[in-house]
Structures are given as C-alpha cells and as structure tokens.
Scaffold this motif. Structure first.
Motif, short mmCIF file in Angstrom:
data_model
loop_
_atom_site.label_atom_id
_atom_site.label_comp_id
_atom_site.label_asym_id
_atom_site.label_seq_id
_atom_site.Cartn_x
_atom_site.Cartn_y
_atom_site.Cartn_z
N VAL A 1 0.85 -1.18 0.00
CA VAL A 1 0.00 0.00 0.00
C VAL A 1 0.89 1.24 0.00
CG1 VAL A 1 -1.68 1.32 1.32
CG2 VAL A 1 -1.84 -1.17 1.20
N THR A 2 0.57 2.18 -0.85
CA THR A 2 1.39 3.38 -0.92
C THR A 2 0.94 4.41 0.11
OG1 THR A 2 1.61 3.03 -3.29
CG2 THR A 2 2.23 5.19 -2.45
N ALA A 3 1.79 4.65 1.06
CA ALA A 3 1.49 5.69 2.04
C ALA A 3 2.50 6.81 1.85
CB ALA A 3 1.56 5.14 3.45
N PRO A 4 2.06 7.99 1.46
CA PRO A 4 3.01 9.07 1.21
C PRO A 4 3.72 9.49 2.49
CG PRO A 4 0.76 9.89 1.17
CD PRO A 4 0.67 8.41 1.31
N PRO A 5 5.03 9.66 2.45
CA PRO A 5 5.80 9.98 3.65
C PRO A 5 5.64 11.44 4.03
CG PRO A 5 7.24 9.92 1.76
CD PRO A 5 5.87 9.61 1.26
N THR A 6 4.46 11.82 4.45
CA THR A 6 4.19 13.23 4.68
C THR A 6 4.69 13.72 6.02
OG1 THR A 6 2.05 12.57 5.51
CG2 THR A 6 2.15 13.29 3.22
N ARG A 7 5.01 12.83 6.92
CA ARG A 7 5.47 13.27 8.22
C ARG A 7 6.83 13.94 8.11
NH1 ARG A 7 8.04 12.47 13.03
NH2 ARG A 7 6.68 12.36 14.83
N ALA A 8 6.93 15.15 8.62
CA ALA A 8 8.23 15.81 8.66
C ALA A 8 8.89 15.52 10.01
CB ALA A 8 8.06 17.32 8.47
N TRP A 9 10.08 14.95 9.96
CA TRP A 9 10.79 14.64 11.20
C TRP A 9 11.63 15.84 11.61
CZ3 TRP A 9 11.09 9.72 13.79
CH2 TRP A 9 10.23 8.75 13.25
N GLN A 10 11.56 16.15 12.89
CA GLN A 10 12.36 17.24 13.45
C GLN A 10 13.61 16.66 14.09
OE1 GLN A 10 10.99 20.37 13.19
NE2 GLN A 10 9.08 19.55 12.36
N VAL A 11 14.76 17.08 13.64
CA VAL A 11 16.03 16.59 14.19
C VAL A 11 16.83 17.76 14.73
CG1 VAL A 11 18.20 15.41 13.67
CG2 VAL A 11 16.06 14.63 12.62
N TYR A 12 17.19 17.67 16.00
CA TYR A 12 17.99 18.73 16.63
C TYR A 12 19.44 18.27 16.68
CZ TYR A 12 19.54 22.17 20.10
OH TYR A 12 20.19 23.17 20.75
N LEU A 13 20.34 19.12 16.21
CA LEU A 13 21.76 18.77 16.12
C LEU A 13 22.54 19.48 17.23
CD1 LEU A 13 22.02 19.17 12.22
CD2 LEU A 13 21.70 17.04 13.51
N ALA A 14 22.80 18.77 18.32
CA ALA A 14 23.43 19.37 19.50
C ALA A 14 24.93 19.12 19.51
CB ALA A 14 22.82 18.76 20.76
N GLY A 15 25.66 19.98 20.20
CA GLY A 15 27.05 19.70 20.50
C GLY A 15 28.05 20.48 19.67
N GLU A 16 29.16 19.86 19.42
CA GLU A 16 30.37 20.49 18.88
C GLU A 16 30.07 21.42 17.69
OE1 GLU A 16 33.51 20.25 15.79
OE2 GLU A 16 32.45 18.35 16.17
N ILE A 17 30.76 22.59 17.68
CA ILE A 17 30.47 23.59 16.64
C ILE A 17 31.70 23.95 15.81
CG2 ILE A 17 28.55 24.60 17.93
CD1 ILE A 17 30.42 26.89 18.74
N HIS A 18 32.77 23.14 15.88
CA HIS A 18 34.00 23.54 15.18
C HIS A 18 34.28 22.74 13.93
CE1 HIS A 18 34.40 25.02 19.34
NE2 HIS A 18 34.84 26.07 18.71
N SER A 19 33.50 21.73 13.64
CA SER A 19 33.71 21.01 12.38
C SER A 19 32.40 21.04 11.57
CB SER A 19 34.15 19.57 12.65
OG SER A 19 33.08 18.81 13.18
N ASP A 20 32.43 20.48 10.39
CA ASP A 20 31.30 20.62 9.46
C ASP A 20 30.29 19.47 9.52
OD1 ASP A 20 32.73 18.57 8.43
OD2 ASP A 20 32.73 19.32 6.37
N TRP A 21 30.20 18.82 10.67
CA TRP A 21 29.32 17.63 10.76
C TRP A 21 27.85 17.96 10.49
CZ3 TRP A 21 25.56 16.89 14.60
CH2 TRP A 21 25.56 17.83 15.63
#
Lengths: 162, 162, 162, 162, 162, 162, 162, 162
Positions: free
Chosen positions: G7-27
């Motif tokens: 069954v085709t269920a459209p992936p309409t849910r938007a996932w919220q991802v919070y990116l915590a921590g280190e701020i000195h590299s490009d991760w």
C-alpha cells in the motif's frame, strides 16, 4: 488574538471545542450556529450523538454479544476511543446537563477534563445547581443558555462583549 | 505481598482505598468491617459523609453567603481540597452509585481517577448498568455488593480467593 | 547508600523490586534467598503467582461468568489493580521469560515499565535473545541467572562486586 | 467530526493510526484498503515490516558487529527511534497477534501504549484469548478481523455503523 | 479520615500545609496555634520568614556580590531550593496577602501551585479582592482571617464544622 | 521547618541530597562532615564512587564481555539503575566538576535533573565557569567550596546564616 | 511512512532533528547534505553555532555586564530559550562530541533529552567511548560518522538500508 | 533555524510569544512593531487588554451578578479560559511589570509558566528589581525595554545580534 495598542494580529488560531453531554435537545446546533454567525475560528467535536448508533457501537463493529452488560462494555470501549481522544485534543470542553436522564457520562467527562487541567464550561438550568455543585466548582464558567456559551467563546477568542 | 516459592514476605504495604459516592446506605461500614475481619492492611479515606456538614462546608468555615449558587460553590471548593487530595493519595478508588439521587459527583470522581490512571472499582446494582456503561468501562471491576469489593481487595493484596 | 570518603551512611533506603513474568520455576525464590543472604534492604512484590487463583481472579471475587473471554477479562481487570499499582511503586522491575508459554503479559509489563521511565532487568536464556531484542534493548540489563540479578541489586545498593 | 442537529462540520481531523505487531500476513494492507474505500481521513504508520531490513537495522546503519546479542541490541535501538516516536504520535494503536512466533514486541508496544494512556485495539483469533487476557483487558476493543478494525475506525471518526 | 457509618478510622494521615506570602504580621502563628488547639495532624512549612536572612540568602552562603541585581538573583535561587521543594511536598498551600508591599512572590507561588494542580487557599482583606481576582479564582477558597483557615483545615481533615 | 512567630515546629523533614560528579577528591566527605556538624537532617546518596568497581559494574555482575564498548555499555546500564533512581528520589542534587577528566556524566546528571525540574547546585572552581555556563545557568546556585554547599543546605533547611 | 503489503502511504510526516554539541567542524553540514541527497522529509534545528554570537547572547541583547560569570549567565539564559524549546520540539536529537574542548553543554543536552524520554543518537570517535559511556548508554544509537547518522534517519523514516 | 556550515534552512518555525502583564502602556505595540520590522516569524497572543471588557468578562457573557467578589470571580474564570490556554500554547512568555498597580496576575502568570517549565522573560525597570527577585530568578532573562525583548527574540530565532 487581539492585543493592546492597535496592532493588527490576524486571529489565525483555530480553537477546538468539545461538546459533551446531553443528546436530546438542539443545544449543539444552537452553539454552532451562534459561533458561525459570529465568524469565530472554532472547530467542534462531540461524542456520537445518534443514540441508537452509540448504543450499538460495540456489537455493530466487533460482532454479536448476548449479555447486556458486556454489550454495553464493548460499546463504551469503542466510544471511548473517540471521546477521550477528542477531549484530549480540545482547548475547551462544554458539558451540558439536561433535565432528564442521569447523564453520568457527562459528569465523567467533566472529571476527566478537570484532572487533565483542561478548562470546561457547564451548561444547565438552575434547578440542577445543587446536584452539580462539584462539577460546577471545577468549571471555569456555568452557563444557562447556548447563547451564553457563544458569548463566552467570543470573548475568549476576540476579547469582545455583546 | 506474597510471592511464589514459599518465601515469606510480610505484607507490610498499607493499601489506601478511597470510598467515593453514595452516602445514604451503610456500604462503607460493610466494606470496612469485611476488610477488618480479613485482617487486610487497608487504610480508608472518603469524602465527608455527613450530608448537612458537607452542604455547609463553605459557609460554615468561610462565612455567610446569601446566594444558593455561590454557597454551593464555596462548599464544593472546600470539599475539593479533601477529595482531590485523598483521591490522588489512593491506590484504589471504590465508586458507589445508589438507586436514588443523581450522584454526579461520584461520576466526576470516576472520570477524575480515570484521567489520573488510578484504578477504580464501581459498586452498583444491575439496574444502573446501561446508564453507567462509560463509567464501568473505565473501571477495573464492577461489583454488586460490598462483600465483592472486600473479596477483590483480599485477592489484590493477598492473592487469595474465597 | 555508600558514598566516597569513609563517611558512614546507613543503608536505610528500602528498595522495592517487582518480580514480573514466568511463574513455573523457582526463580523468585532464588532471587529472594540471594538477597536475604546478602542482607540487602529489598522489599519484593509480584503478581499473584498461584496460577489457578490468578485465572479465577474475576469469577472468584465478582461472581460467575459463562463466556471464557469475559471471564478472562474480569480476571485480568482484578489482577491489573495489583500489578499496575505495584509496578508503579517499584524502583526496579525484573522481567523473567521462561522457555515455555507465550508470556505476553511479561512483555506487556516491560513495555509498561519502559513508558513510565522505570528501570527494569530482563532474565532469560540466550535462546530467547533474538525474539526479545526490543524488550532487552529498553532494559538496563539482561541477566541469565537469578544469581546475576542478585549481583546487580547488590552492586546497585551497596556498590560492591563479587 | 459529526455532531448532532444537522450542522455540517467538515471531517478535517486526520486520525493517526499505528499498526503494531505481526508482519507475516496482509492485515495492514486490508485495513488500509478498507479505510481508503470508506474514505476515512486516516494516516497510517507502522514499524518497518521488511523482516530482513529490520533485523539488519543496526549493522546496516552503524557498522559491523560480531556478537548476535549486540547486533540485535543495535538494531532494536534504531528501530525504537521509529516505533516509539510513531506510537507517541498516534491517536490509536492497533496491535496484531498472529498464530506463529512469540511476538513479544507486539505485547511490549501494547504495554507501552497502555502506560501512556493511548487507546489501542487488539486484533487476533479467539485461540489466543486466554494467553492475551492482560493485553486485551487494557485495550479499548478486541477485533477478530481487519474489517472489524475498519468498522471501529469508521464509527470512531464518522459515528456510523455498517 | 472519618467515614460514614460509625467505623472508627484513626486520623493518621499527616497533612502538609505550606504557608506562603506576607511575613510582617503574626498570621502564621495564629494558624499554627489554632491547628494545635484543634489537635489536627498538620505539619507546617514556610519560606524563611526572617526578612534580613532571606535577603542575604545568596551572599551569606555563596560569598560576596557587588551588584544588587545579582545579589538578589543569588538569594532568590537559594530560597527557591526551599520554597519549590516544600510547595511540591505540600497537600495544601495558604497564600497570604497583606495591605503593604507588592508581594509578587506570593502571587508567583499561587501560580506555581495552580499549574501543579495543588489546592491553595488565599487569605486577605476584601479591599484586595479586585486586584487579586485571578489569584482567588484559581484558589479553592478565599479566607479573611487565620481562624477561617483553621476552620477550613478542620473541616477538610475531620469533616467537622464549628 | 522554622516558621515565623515563634511557634516551635520540629525539623522532622529529612532532606535527600544526591552528590553527583567528580570522584577523585574528598568533597563528599567534607560536605557530609559539615552537615553532621551542623546537625542537619540530611540523607545523602551518590553514584558508586569506587572507580574500579564502577568500571566493572557490568562484567562483575552479568558476566564477561570482550568488547570494550559493550563492556562499558553493560556497566553504564547497571550504574544507571542506581543513579537515576536516586536522582529521582533526591530533593536537591549537588553536581561537582573537578579540574581533571571530562566528567560528561556529571553534566548529563545536571541535564537530567534540570528536565525533571529538580533543583541542583553546581560546585567548581572559577576556571571552569565559561565552559560550564549552560550547566550553571540551570542550577539554583554555584558554589566554590564544600563549605558553601553546607551553608546553602543549612539555610535551606533551617533558615539560618553563618 | 512505509507499511507492509504494497500500500502506498506518502511519507508526509516531517521529522524534526535537533543537532546538538560540537560547533567547530562541518558535521551538521554533512548530515544536512546527506539528508537532502536522500530526499528525506527532515527539518533541522540547532543551537546558535556562531561561537562569538553565542558568547555575546546576553550582553548583545540585554545590555552590558562587567563580571564574566554573570555575562555568561545572561548569555546562557538567552541561549536556553532557543535550545530547550527546540529540543522539546524535536523527534530525535543528535549529540556530537569532538576531540577538543569539554563540551559539557552537549552532555547536558543529552541528559535533558533522556529525562524527557526523547530518543537521541550520539556521534563521536571511539577514543571517547569510555568517557562517554553513561551518555552512550541512554542513547538509542552511537554513530561514528555523519554518514551513519544519515543512514539511521533514512532507515527510521523509510525503512530502507544502504 | 540557522545551522552551522552554510546550509540554508528556511526559518519556517513560527514562534508563539505570549505577552503577559501590564496593560496601560504601549509595550506590546512596540514589541510587535520591532518583531515585524525584523521580519521574524512570531505569532503573538495576550490576555484581553481592554480593561473595561476584561472587568466585565463574567457578567457580560454569563449574566448579572450583584456581589463584587463573585462578579470578579466569574470574570476571572472566563479570562482564565483564554490566558491558560494561550500560555500553554506559547513557546515563550514575556511578563511585563509597570510602575503602577499591583499586577498580581502578572506574577501569577510567571509562576504558572515556571511550573510548566515554560521559558519566560521579564520586562521592568530596575526600581522593581528587589521586589521581583523571585520572579526574575525563574526567568531566562530580564529586559528593561521592549527593544531588548525584540533583540532576545531575534537572537533566539535567527542567532543574530545587533
């Protein structure tokens, strides 16, 4: 939501109002008509108000059951999926008590809302005041007419009276 | 709390049981007597069951009030300090419905307990089954007699039947 | 609770441990014996482990019921008053899976504890690892023997190994 | 949400239904087809039902792991990000038990939903009734067929039977 | 807790009452004296009522601070360890407003209690009624004298008036 | 808990204080000694502070494990049964950061306490202020010495300074 | 959200991802790029990652402050409005630890998420495993590369591996 | 929400800001104007700021009432439907104290927000610092001007200063 100082803030918030209780008079229709006339952004929900369907909610979906107690038990379970979900969703619950029947489910819904910290408004005649004193005490308002409920919601949403 | 395998664990836990609802028959006395006879570690609490005192709870403590609605409102507030505190404290709530009066506060207490995830047992005659179906559905048990409530508590605490 | 630096702090805290799951072997007795031998301040609780009594919990307290489904339903409600109250009380839950039966109630208890943020320890043989992977993942530890559970509790309470 | 009195309220609320449990038969497809046919505003979610992918969820994303226990542990952690988030999102959970395998994760999900106060419906054959009595007791309904689940959701959303 | 029917239940429950607000008159002493005279099982708690100590709570424990704003900030943090812990512990909060000073912390405590679902009683003269209407509305009772608070607690605990 | 007006209220409340963080200096001993000397009713708890035992908490109770990552994982699970239970029990948490090691678990405990709304006090030298600014901001106080923590607790419990 | 059975269920849910921590590299950039390339419905949030702005968050908005401790205190308060709101909003938190600096705020965020029952994924090199064992234990996964985090999210959302 | 590394993330999140407190100056208008000028995605809400309407909220919707205390009581109940709903909705609450009137409802709102773990910012002149120290301590920031509140929200949303 109107704020002080003349700044125009569009009333984009849709308020969810759950209409609990008595199903034998047209109070829901009157509240809805009043809200529409006042152009308020309110979305309504309610228990199933078709009495026959509500009584058959269990056997009509899950199959036959011979014992009345368990037939009611099945039906109440199915109805609870609807009512508890919609009460949890609601911003405000209106709980109506009429002059007939015991309407224990209306009082149950009021207690349920109270424990969740959900504001509710009772709607009933003064003759029921003494019997409903605990239910009214935990309410934020007690109204006598559907029009008063509309007035409360108009004030709550737009800050305007009469 | 008894456990399998013959190890003796003293039943030191005291169970708190709140007895809600009807105040015109001796059901509380019968439950308490049964529990005492069975030597169960149960501590009971209840709303104020002196009807006259309960009705005067507001004016008898906070002073006169001429309007019946507000007199009830004051009284219900004072009573709620007791009832909501004791329901929150309780492990189990028993909710009794009699054949007279509307007893909306009993149904309110049941809804309040349900929303808190607090287990409760209803106690009423079969004649009320249909009217109480929502309240019974959210209960863990429906009893017909005070003795059945005692049997439930005996089983819950000691794991013993009959 | 022992702390660093030589200060004597009496281990007065009584830990509540709920022993959930399989009822056909003596694992509860072995854990209790080990805990007593180690003189740890642990108070145990458990579901009713008398299989026959547990199956009759509804009809033995609330009266006859002819349909097996509803007989089980009544019994499970009465048992839930005990189990859910004691799981909420517990500091730690031990969930035992044996090699027979489906033991869905044990997995149900684990999910219930997980959602409450209550730490639990699973106890089962490696043969069940794959089938129990979701249940083990949400546990704080997976033990293979009752003695390992005792060792975990000894460490948790006294900070001592072997 | 339909309400009494003929007022037209558009059924704009989208209900979230999470389909937990057995992954070897086409029950999810049948429920979805029935819901679509009835034009109900339901959005479905589920665990990953590709058995091989689910088993490799840890090593397929986070890298190799030689020990089966830890391989399962890694996979179950990754799967839990999905399942626990979607169960928390859901309005209603359907928990399916088939006649094969132990399906402890289905019972775990039911316990998890129960502790959150989230309504769920079980779906299984009568042969499993006794073994699932605790899981069924905490459910709002027990269905035997996918079509009954569709009927329950149709009633819950639209208030209509058959 | 007295119950109906003549069964003697010893009032073993100790009620925790937190006395918030004004610190310049002897209202706490009068409530405590009245409670003692009535032999009620009440345990009191309160913020630190030594005004000078309270103002120095930060610098007197954590060291000097030259800026008045931060000196107050430090002191308020240390005081909050006490007040928030004791309010969370309390069964009932009494919030007193006097006719002098702004007493914003008393209103803050009332809002804090309200959001926790903790019952509270306000105590103030009628002159302050209009300014305190939001605070009074969320209270279960508004008393004018310390003696009325004692009467409320006597009724709540023993179910007796006058 | 002392209250205004000279009424003698015995300080019967026992305060639970959890001492989190650094385990290489004698700060816990100094706080405990100071509290004992001041005769304050404080009960302490802490993580296991025997470094070797803590590192072996998993393998020493649950059996061997060859991979360092999983060995740590097992140990951290067992330790978490203790630490999360005791932090939830505590009235106040003291979080100590020393000048060596990364002490991420101390910061983790602080975040855990903050999300629970549990008051905590940080204890560290000014050199760490900038790196700990988020952790200090969510604390109710930042102390520099064990003696200052004792002074805070004395004030919190008895309302007395120096 | 894909479900079994075609069954085709459209992936309409938007996932919220919070990116915590280190701020000195490009991760963060690498995770976002990977997510975009995989066309996943993910919305990202993060603390302010401009180090200078973050350090001046207090004085740059609320005015000058001479003492470094209070300057940091003001800044951390303003930053917390952002970080705590976005963590509460998030479905999943990724917590990155680099090889430099102490990064106590990253561990604080992990503890905060853990207490909220919010799933999080840690991202760090094996060298930090032992020091981060408590933080990793409460995580649902530990990744070594940004690409692994993308793989986890792809699996969580779409149920697909590699 | 801006993140590190140059990836463009559209600021689609709408922040809800509730503006509590003083209603006699134009501070709300100034904050709204500043937010609009900065093009920030903020949606505002507030109590009803028309003083006369707010005072008549009860009698203007529910009917006449002769006693001033109950008139205020009715009005405060109706107002609470609005204020408590909008505070619960808000991401951030701004609480303004002016130099006139007692404004106990502003302090009540602050305490209510604090107990919910909702971040708030106070806005007042330094003359009120000492009297507001408890309210300020539980805030994430104390601003002196509407422009500073705008600066805080700009930083919180966009991570930019000045």
């Amino acid at each position: 939501m109107s704020v002080s100082g003349g700044v125009t803030a569009p009333p984009t918030r849709a308020w969810q109002v759950y209409l609990a209780g008595e199903i034998h008079s047209d109070w829901r229709k009157r509240i809805e008509a009043g809200i529409r006339e006042a152009c308020l952004p309110v979305s309504f929900s309610a228990p199933v108000t078709d009495h026959a369907a509500s009584d058959d909610a269990g056997t009509g979906t899950l199959g036959e059951e011979g014992t009345p107690f368990w037939r009611d038990h099945m039906g109440a379970g199915v109805n609870a999926i609807r009512t508890q979900t919609l009460i949890r969703d609601a911003d405000v619950v209106v709980v109506r008590f009429g002059d007939k029947y015991r309407q224990w489910n209306a009082a149950f819904d009021a207690g349920y809302a109270a424990a969740l910290g959900k504001p509710y408004v009772t709607l009933h005649d003064p003759e029921l005041d003494h019997a409903l004193k605990e239910v009214d005490r935990a309410a934020q308002a007690t109204a006598r007419t559907a029009e008063q409920v509309v007035a409360v919601m108009r004030y709550v949403i737009e800050g305007k009276l009469g």
